[in-house]
Design a protein around this motif. Structure first.
Motif, mmCIF file in Angstrom:
data_model
loop_
_atom_site.group_PDB
_atom_site.id
_atom_site.type_symbol
_atom_site.label_atom_id
_atom_site.label_comp_id
_atom_site.label_asym_id
_atom_site.label_seq_id
_atom_site.Cartn_x
_atom_site.Cartn_y
_atom_site.Cartn_z
ATOM 1 N N ILE A 1 -3.745 8.787 10.551
ATOM 2 C CA ILE A 1 -2.589 7.991 10.141
ATOM 3 C C ILE A 1 -1.291 8.801 10.199
ATOM 4 O O ILE A 1 -0.278 8.311 10.731
ATOM 5 C CB ILE A 1 -2.800 7.396 8.730
ATOM 6 N N PRO A 2 -1.253 10.042 9.701
ATOM 7 C CA PRO A 2 -0.003 10.805 9.802
ATOM 8 C C PRO A 2 0.479 10.985 11.243
ATOM 9 O O PRO A 2 1.696 10.952 11.500
ATOM 10 C CB PRO A 2 -0.357 12.153 9.154
ATOM 11 N N VAL A 3 -0.450 11.170 12.175
ATOM 12 C CA VAL A 3 -0.060 11.331 13.576
ATOM 13 C C VAL A 3 0.502 10.022 14.109
ATOM 14 O O VAL A 3 1.498 10.009 14.855
ATOM 15 C CB VAL A 3 -1.256 11.788 14.428
ATOM 16 N N ASP B 1 -4.318 4.038 2.347
ATOM 17 C CA ASP B 1 -4.054 5.477 2.297
ATOM 18 C C ASP B 1 -2.733 5.816 2.992
ATOM 19 O O ASP B 1 -2.534 5.500 4.168
ATOM 20 C CB ASP B 1 -5.187 6.252 2.964
ATOM 21 N N GLY B 2 -1.850 6.456 2.271
ATOM 22 C CA GLY B 2 -0.583 6.903 2.827
ATOM 23 C C GLY B 2 0.526 5.876 2.793
ATOM 24 O O GLY B 2 1.697 6.220 3.028
ATOM 25 N N MET B 3 0.213 4.629 2.496
ATOM 26 C CA MET B 3 1.237 3.593 2.557
ATOM 27 C C MET B 3 2.194 3.631 1.371
ATOM 28 O O MET B 3 3.376 3.309 1.511
ATOM 29 C CB MET B 3 0.581 2.209 2.674
ATOM 30 N N ALA C 1 4.532 6.158 2.441
ATOM 31 C CA ALA C 1 5.335 5.653 3.550
ATOM 32 C C ALA C 1 6.474 4.772 3.047
ATOM 33 O O ALA C 1 7.577 4.773 3.607
ATOM 34 C CB ALA C 1 4.455 4.874 4.533
ATOM 35 N N LEU C 2 6.209 4.017 1.999
ATOM 36 C CA LEU C 2 7.224 3.120 1.447
ATOM 37 C C LEU C 2 8.453 3.885 0.955
ATOM 38 O O LEU C 2 9.554 3.331 0.908
ATOM 39 C CB LEU C 2 6.618 2.310 0.294
ATOM 40 N N LYS C 3 8.281 5.159 0.623
ATOM 41 C CA LYS C 3 9.363 5.967 0.052
ATOM 42 C C LYS C 3 10.026 6.877 1.087
ATOM 43 O O LYS C 3 10.931 7.638 0.742
ATOM 44 C CB LYS C 3 8.822 6.814 -1.098
ATOM 45 N N ARG D 1 9.071 2.905 6.530
ATOM 46 C CA ARG D 1 9.047 1.926 5.436
ATOM 47 C C ARG D 1 8.645 0.554 5.963
ATOM 48 O O ARG D 1 7.936 -0.199 5.288
ATOM 49 C CB ARG D 1 10.417 1.859 4.744
ATOM 50 N N ARG D 2 9.088 0.216 7.157
ATOM 51 C CA ARG D 2 8.694 -1.078 7.750
ATOM 52 C C ARG D 2 7.179 -1.121 7.984
ATOM 53 O O ARG D 2 6.547 -2.156 7.763
ATOM 54 C CB ARG D 2 9.460 -1.296 9.058
ATOM 55 N N ILE D 3 6.607 -0.004 8.413
ATOM 56 C CA ILE D 3 5.154 0.061 8.583
ATOM 57 C C ILE D 3 4.446 -0.253 7.275
ATOM 58 O O ILE D 3 3.462 -1.007 7.233
ATOM 59 C CB ILE D 3 4.731 1.459 9.083
ATOM 60 N N ALA D 4 4.937 0.333 6.166
ATOM 61 C CA ALA D 4 4.317 0.081 4.864
ATOM 62 C C ALA D 4 4.332 -1.409 4.529
ATOM 63 O O ALA D 4 3.352 -1.953 4.004
ATOM 64 C CB ALA D 4 5.030 0.883 3.782
ATOM 65 N N LEU D 5 5.431 -2.059 4.851
ATOM 66 C CA LEU D 5 5.528 -3.495 4.573
ATOM 67 C C LEU D 5 4.580 -4.323 5.434
ATOM 68 O O LEU D 5 4.063 -5.353 4.988
ATOM 69 C CB LEU D 5 6.964 -3.972 4.812
#
Length: 222
Positions: A97-99, A129-131, A134-136, A143-147
């Motif tokens: 996910i980080p990559v 995991d990681g979202m 990501a939101l922050k 942030r759009r990915i988190a949404l």
């Protein structure tokens, strides 16, 4: 990415390219990227046999291929990378996910970001995991990915997280964030319209007009 794969891919894409289309495609993306001039159906059909051959190369090699394709100048190569990751998403794990989020932040625009959101959602497999992190993030596209990572999850949706994420970013003036909030809510409304209607009604004063309108786009007035 092996030289053989690159040569075969170049040949396959060149065969279906219509260079006269490239200027219009570039203009549509506000002049940010160069294009070969290939429509989505033609690109996918041309690249599919080559991408299918990558089934057994392993997740780490898939990431290496994606990174190499991302460095090429024409936008179609990034689309091929996403098609590859989507095709073989079951080989990817949470550790990747980080990559994937690194790719999100490279040559960023809605076309690649939204497609990567779908890939990331497939890799997460109903986890998050990681979202929260990501939101922050400072990067708006992350942030759009988190949404958007829960798009299509329907009854697997973490509804509390969806609503909390929407409210956490509701104050932002950025169009792509406001739009993503509305899109995520509208997607869930297909599964539970009453929940989205109740949420948007209660929080209308906090949601932007765009987010509210998009969320309720296909909801009838009770």
């Amino acid at each position: 990415m092996t030289p053989e794969f690159r040569t075969a891919l170049d040949a396959a894409l060149t065969h279906v390219a219509t260079p006269e289309r490239a200027p219009a495609m570039r203009a549509y993306m506000r002049g940010q990227f160069d294009f070969l001039g290939i429509g989505t159906p033609q690109r996918r059909l041309a690249a599919k046999p080559l991408l299918q051959q990558l089934k057994g190369i392993g997740a780490d090699n898939l990431i290496l291929y994606a990174r190499a394709l991302w460095e090429l100048p024409q936008r179609e190569y990034q689309y091929v990378a996403i098609d590859m990751l989507a095709m073989h998403s079951k080989q990817l794990e949470l550790a990747h996910i980080p990559v994937l989020l690194e790719l999100v932040q490279n040559k960023s625009w809605w076309d690649t970001v939204d497609a990567l959101a779908s890939v990331i959602g497939d890799v997460l497999r109903y986890r998050h995991d990681g979202m929260d992190q990501a939101l922050k993030q400072h990067d708006m596209w992350v942030r759009r990915i988190a949404l958007l990572h829960q798009l299509g999850w329907r009854d697997k949706m973490d509804v509390e997280r969806l609503f909390n994420y929407s409210l956490s970013l509701a104050h932002e003036k950025e169009f792509f964030i406001q739009k993503a909030i509305g899109w995520a809510l509208r997607d869930y409304a297909r599964h539970d319209p009453d929940a989205v209607r109740a949420f948007t009604s209660k929080e209308k004063h906090r949601l932007s007009a765009l987010s509210y309108r998009e969320a309720n786009k296909h909801l009838s007035t009770p």
